[in-house]
Write an enzyme that holds these catalytic residues in place. Structure first.
Site, PDB file in Angstrom:
ATOM      1  N   LEU A 421       0.823  -1.207   0.000  1.00  0.00           N
ATOM      2  CA  LEU A 421       0.000   0.000   0.000  1.00  0.00           C
ATOM      3  C   LEU A 421       0.855   1.255   0.000  1.00  0.00           C
ATOM      4  O   LEU A 421       0.451   2.291  -0.508  1.00  0.00           O
ATOM      5  CB  LEU A 421      -0.920   0.009   1.224  1.00  0.00           C
ATOM      6  CG  LEU A 421      -1.958  -1.126   1.309  1.00  0.00           C
ATOM      7  CD1 LEU A 421      -2.686  -1.059   2.632  1.00  0.00           C
ATOM      8  CD2 LEU A 421      -2.936  -1.036   0.152  1.00  0.00           C
ATOM      9  N   GLY A 427       9.158   1.924   7.306  1.00  0.00           N
ATOM     10  CA  GLY A 427       8.784   0.564   6.943  1.00  0.00           C
ATOM     11  C   GLY A 427       7.877   0.529   5.729  1.00  0.00           C
ATOM     12  O   GLY A 427       7.663   1.538   5.051  1.00  0.00           O
ATOM     13  N   ASP A 539       6.035  12.018  12.993  1.00  0.00           N
ATOM     14  CA  ASP A 539       6.121  12.095  11.531  1.00  0.00           C
ATOM     15  C   ASP A 539       4.787  12.579  10.969  1.00  0.00           C
ATOM     16  O   ASP A 539       4.170  11.939  10.121  1.00  0.00           O
ATOM     17  CB  ASP A 539       6.486  10.730  10.948  1.00  0.00           C
ATOM     18  CG  ASP A 539       6.908  10.818   9.486  1.00  0.00           C
ATOM     19  OD1 ASP A 539       7.211  11.927   9.018  1.00  0.00           O
ATOM     20  OD2 ASP A 539       6.933   9.778   8.811  1.00  0.00           O
TER      21      ASP A 539
END
Length: 742
Positions: A421, A427, A539
């Protein structure tokens, strides 16, 4: 004696009753004429053939014996294929330069019998062949099948022709139908070689065997074709026993005229009109028309078995075998090692050794499995899995699952690249299916030592976050080196795509963007103020704000998240995040605080206001950073230059001034001067009310108002970008509909 004679006479009569009605030819009958073999049922002379139709005449020509069937010289007789190969006569139509006229040569017909005759012209192997550069010939069977055929061959000169080509240029071939036993040939007189006789004097037409013919260009300008075999070429006749229609009828005939006398023969229906022929069955060869005429074939003489094997001839067939230690494989006709025998010997001689090897193999496998399980258990322990288990037992209502690595491998099709996705610095996220429910599975890139020790505890805290604007953490996998997180699956795209994607201006309104920003602020505010302990995202960016089916915001990606320290101790971490959103203070001190998230959120507000990316790859440092461009515009009272065009037209100046002022506060270089996320969320809520209810007065900094081209109106009546209902730009403003300061 009289009784004995009567018994013998009875046996003779009985034998005569069941004896075949076909007489066996005498051994004195000649079986060869010249170089051609004449096999039974054909014969030369009286009582040497099956019937009159099979009689062959042996004539002497030029001192050489030659067999004939009627007017046709016989070249070969095939019992297997039921054919007679004979010489047929060529018909020629030539120009005579002396008489300046055309003349016919050769025979115009081919007569091989009547309808009851044994012979038919082969429709499979013969073709009506016409040769010439101006030739038009007919072939017909008026009295038989009624067939009429036409052969045409043309060319302008010899350069048009090619050896071996018979497709109409200089040569043509035409098929004939079945059941023909007679034909006529003629040329159309009006089409002749009188105009081209110098390079093509003659045209030719003949029914001939197609397989043996190859066109030669010299046939056009010479007599070479007609000189072949003295004006003759091979032709094929199909023959059969035609006194009955088929094999079934012949076998049921009680007159004893069935021609297949050999016990090892088969009857074959004729393919060209009624009748049948006989063939020896598979594994036999010889003459099926004679008793005991089909003899066993010694297949071994042809070497059908492998070179390293043995051949055993059996009546009607053969058998192959191999030497000791090998096994014959019929499908590949090879002698392969007899693995069964070899394994038996090995097991008998080295059984103990094999058992030991099996034990060692399984022992090593068990040891490796135990080592892998220990490694997984150690990872599980390092990541705090035991703490999670204890808490999950004590708090049975805890909606959190610890997944095994095997479960997540199945859910993602072994982490197939087609399931990805998105990718980021923390990651890769895959789409997975668990219990028929879509989930988002994130494989974290790295986890520092502090996170390893406290991972289980942090997962427990994160799992308890239940807010409509925060993506729900469903579970995790701890038996791997870097833990894997499992989140709820959010179907729609991200805020980044709404702002910067294709056709964004046409697909989404500014009020919707403002609502999404407010919802994201609410989610971050919940993490900072209401989670226990507080959670710092680390983030914050538009691509980490997901949108569900109703375009409701959900804050996602806690890859960089940490738990805020519970005391006043300094918390130092490696600099993480995304360029363009990073807090300058955090980059200098490596100290991540909740005000670092506020700075990043301020950049998101700039993206909504300007429609620009937070960081450009070209230009000077100030020109690359959206935050620096914005702050510079604020300082120089040029905010209008950076706002996206459709926002300036559609939205009120007060709303834009308020958003600009809020973004400026969030981007303050000093974190202590920035508002909290709760204050940001409250301010966005007030701004949304202004957007929805333009009569609500909004207090903004005078500086921000001046940036939008207005004088400060603090404490005074102000005019918004719209007009009250029923009033226009040219009408005076009704005092009752004026907007007042709060």
């Amino acid at each position: 004696m009289q009784v004995f004679l009567k018994l013998c006479l009875g046996l003779v009569l009985l034998v005569a009753q069941y004896a075949p009605g076909i007489a066996v030819p005498s051994s004195d009958c000649p079986r060869q004429c010249g170089t051609v073999e004449i096999p039974y049922p054909f014969g030369i002379g009286a009582n040497c053939s099956l019937s009159v139709g099979f009689n062959i005449s042996c004539k002497v020509q030029d001192g050489v014996s030659r067999p004939f069937k009627g007017d046709f010289e016989v070249l070969d007789i095939s019992l297997t294929h039921g054919t007679l190969r004979v010489f047929n006569y060529i018909t020629a139509y030539c120009y005579n330069a002396s008489t300046t006229s055309m003349k016919f040569f050769g025979r115009y017909d081919g007569y091989v019998g009547r309808p009851s005759s044994l012979y038919r012209l082969s429709d499979v192997q013969n073709k009506f062949t016409v040769i010439g550069c101006n030739a038009l010939a007919f072939i017909s069977d008026y009295n038989g099948t009624g067939y009429q055929g036409l052969g045409v061959a043309t060319c302008r000169n010899l350069s048009d022709l090619a050896d071996g080509s018979c497709s109409g240029m200089g040569c043509s071939q035409t098929a004939i139908p079945k059941r023909m036993y007679y034909y006529d040939t003629t040329f159309l007189k009006g089409v002749n070689t009188s105009e081209i006789w110098e390079f093509n004097p003659c045209s030719y037409a003949v029914l001939m065997e197609a397989a043996t013919f190859r066109f030669n260009t010299t046939y056009i300008n010479t007599n070479k074709f007609n000189d072949t075999y003295n004006g003759r070429v091979p032709m094929i006749l199909d023959w059969a026993v035609r006194d009955v229609k088929s094999c079934d009828v012949a076998k049921q005939n009680n007159t004893g005229t069935y021609a297949c006398l050999s016990s090892n023969s088969d009857c074959v229906d004729s393919t060209n009109d009624q009748g049948y022929t006989c063939n020896c069955t598979n594994g036999y060869e010889g003459n099926p028309y004679l008793q005991d005429g089909c003899k066993d074939v010694n297949e071994c003489s042809h070497g059908p078995c492998p070179s390293d094997g043995y051949c055993h001839n059996i009546v009607g067939e053969y058998r192959c075998s191999c030497r000791l230690g090998k096994k014959y494989v019929k499908e590949s006709n090879t002698c392969n090692p007899n693995t069964g025998l070899i394994i038996g010997v090995i097991m008998g001689l080295f059984g103990v050794m094999v058992i030991i090897m099996i034990i060692v193999f399984w022992g090593q496998r068990i040891i490796q499995t135990e080592k892998l399980n220990k490694v997984k258990q150690e990872y599980f322990r390092q990541h705090g899995g035991l703490i999670l288990f204890d808490r999950m037992k004590s708090e049975q209502g805890l909606a959190f699952t610890i997944f095994s690595e095997a479960q997540l491998i199945r859910a993602t099709d072994n982490f197939n690249s087609s399931r990805i996705l998105g990718k980021g610095g923390h990651g890769t996220v895959y789409k997975g299916i668990i219990n028929n429910m879509p989930v988002a599975i994130k494989r974290c890139a790295v986890v520092d030592e502090r996170q390893k020790k406290e991972f289980g505890q942090e997962m427990l805290i994160l799992s308890q976050i239940n807010h409509k604007h925060v993506v729900k953490l469903l579970g995790c996998c701890l038996e791997v080196e870097v833990p894997i997180l499992v989140y709820e699956f959010v179907l729609n795209d991200t805020l980044f795509e709404l702002i910067h994607g294709k056709n964004h201006a046409l697909q989404i309104s500014f009020s919707t963007l403002l609502r999404i920003a407010h919802e994201a602020a609410e989610g971050l505010s919940f993490l900072h103020s209401f989670a226990s302990p507080p959670i710092i995202h680390g983030d914050v960016k538009t691509s980490n704000i997901l949108l569900d089916d109703n375009y409701m915001a959900k804050v996602s990606d806690f890859g960089a998240s940490i738990l805020a320290p519970s005391d006043k101790e300094q918390f130092i971490t490696m600099v993480k995040g995304t360029c363009g959103y990073l807090d300058p203070e955090y980059m200098q001190t490596c100290q991540l605080t909740d005000k670092s998230d506020v700075y990043s959120f301020g950049v998101i507000l700039l993206e909504i206001l300007t429609g620009q990316l937070p960081l450009k790859l070209e230009g000077s440092e100030k020109q690359r950073s959206l935050a620096l461009i914005f702050l510079s515009a604020m300082k120089e009272n040029n905010l209008n230059d950076v706002l996206v065009s459709h926002v300036k037209v559609q939205e009120s100046k007060e709303l834009l001034a308020g958003l600009a002022d809020l973004a400026k506060k969030c981007l303050d270089m000093c974190g202590d001067n920035r508002p909290s996320m709760k204050e940001v969320a409250d301010e966005l809520n007030r701004l949304r009310k202004l957007s929805l209810h333009p009569w609500v007065r909004l207090d903004v900094e005078p500086e921000a108002e001046n940036l939008l081209g207005r004088e400060s109106t603090r404490g005074y009546d102000i005019e918004l970008s719209g007009y009250p209902v029923g009033e226009s730009e040219n009408q005076p403003i009704n005092p009752r509909s004026s907007y007042y300061a709060r």
